[in-house]
Design a protein around this motif. Structure first.
Motif, PDB file in Angstrom:
ATOM      1  N   VAL A  47      77.588 -63.378  43.679  1.00 25.69           N
ATOM      2  CA  VAL A  47      76.175 -63.731  43.527  1.00 25.69           C
ATOM      3  C   VAL A  47      75.941 -65.077  44.199  1.00 25.69           C
ATOM      4  O   VAL A  47      76.865 -65.887  44.337  1.00 25.69           O
ATOM      5  N   GLU A  48      74.708 -65.321  44.620  1.00 26.69           N
ATOM      6  CA  GLU A  48      74.372 -66.611  45.218  1.00 26.69           C
ATOM      7  C   GLU A  48      74.253 -67.654  44.112  1.00 26.69           C
ATOM      8  O   GLU A  48      73.514 -67.458  43.140  1.00 26.69           O
ATOM      9  N   GLU A  49      74.982 -68.756  44.261  1.00 24.55           N
ATOM     10  CA  GLU A  49      74.979 -69.799  43.236  1.00 24.55           C
ATOM     11  C   GLU A  49      73.571 -70.352  43.017  1.00 24.55           C
ATOM     12  O   GLU A  49      73.137 -70.538  41.881  1.00 24.55           O
ATOM     13  N   ARG A  50      72.847 -70.614  44.092  1.00 26.79           N
ATOM     14  CA  ARG A  50      71.515 -71.207  43.974  1.00 26.79           C
ATOM     15  C   ARG A  50      70.575 -70.309  43.179  1.00 26.79           C
ATOM     16  O   ARG A  50      69.868 -70.770  42.282  1.00 26.79           O
ATOM     17  N   LYS A  51      70.583 -69.015  43.480  1.00 23.08           N
ATOM     18  CA  LYS A  51      69.680 -68.093  42.791  1.00 23.08           C
ATOM     19  C   LYS A  51      70.081 -67.907  41.327  1.00 23.08           C
ATOM     20  O   LYS A  51      69.226 -67.765  40.450  1.00 23.08           O
TER      21      LYS A  51
END
Length: 220
Positions: A47-51
């Motif tokens: 998963v994207e860390e930022r999102k």
């Protein structure tokens, strides 16, 4: 009690495994994850860390994520964050474990407590409010997890307390922790004892002796 919505998070399939591959992913802002559940075998993903943080930083730990993925076993499923691994020094995210659940499936979660009102024992009697627990362990259907549970402390007088078993839980939610655990209480304020008359007199006498000795030294 408030039920929460579902935050959508995109999950990609993780092709390479191992610590070296994981470090390479994190440098790109991606987090290695594991997904498991009653109907889902252990699946590795990304998963994207930022999102993830955009959602996770504004919701409670028991928040439900809606998975969007090219992995058929995960797409459209609901998931709870069960464990987050962080680096010891910089506290950076390293890895996330998600529990995949079905709507209506019984799950164990920790739900935050919101205290409402002002205790009469504090407001009118000068007591001290002590909050011993800020969350409660409960079990409930996955799609009925409360965002928080309210605890009204208005009627608490000095000497009163609220235990876990005293809290009104929403329909379908059951207590899992210790029933007798004290959640919040009001106690009498601690009053400092005035020094005894004899002690005060002795202290004053000692001060007088010191002053007299100081005067003698000055005269010399």
């Amino acid at each position: 009690m408030t039920e929460r919505g579902e935050g959508v998070i995109e999950v990609s399939k993780r092709e390479q495994k191992g610590s070296r591959a994981a470090r390479a992913l994190r440098k790109k802002g991606l987090l290695p994850c594991n997904f498991y559940g009653k109907k889902v075998k252990n699946i590795t993903g990304i998963v994207e860390e930022r999102k993830f943080l955009e959602i996770a930083q504004r919701v409670e730990p028991s928040y439900l994520f809606l998975l969007k993925s090219t992995v058929s076993e995960l797409n459209g499923k609901l998931a709870l964050v069960k464990e987050v691994q962080r680096s010891a020094v910089k506290n950076k995210l390293l890895h996330i474990d998600f529990q995949v659940v079905e709507k209506g499936e019984e799950v164990s979660v920790t739900v935050p407590l919101h205290f409402t009102g002002e205790a009469v024992g504090v407001k009118a009697q000068g007591g001290v409010l002590t909050v011993s627990a800020h969350e409660l362990e409960v079990s409930c259907p996955a799609d009925k997890i409360p965002e928080f549970i309210e605890v009204d402390i208005t009627n608490l007088e000095i000497g009163d307390s609220i235990s876990a078993k005293d809290i009104n839980l929403p329909e379908g939610v059951e207590l899992e922790g210790e029933e007798d655990e004290v959640i919040v209480s009001v106690t009498a304020p601690t009053v400092e004892k005035a020094p005894a008359v004899e002690e005060t007199a002795e202290a004053e006498e000692g001060e007088e002796k010191k002053e007299a000795e100081a005067e003698k030294k000055e005269e010399k």
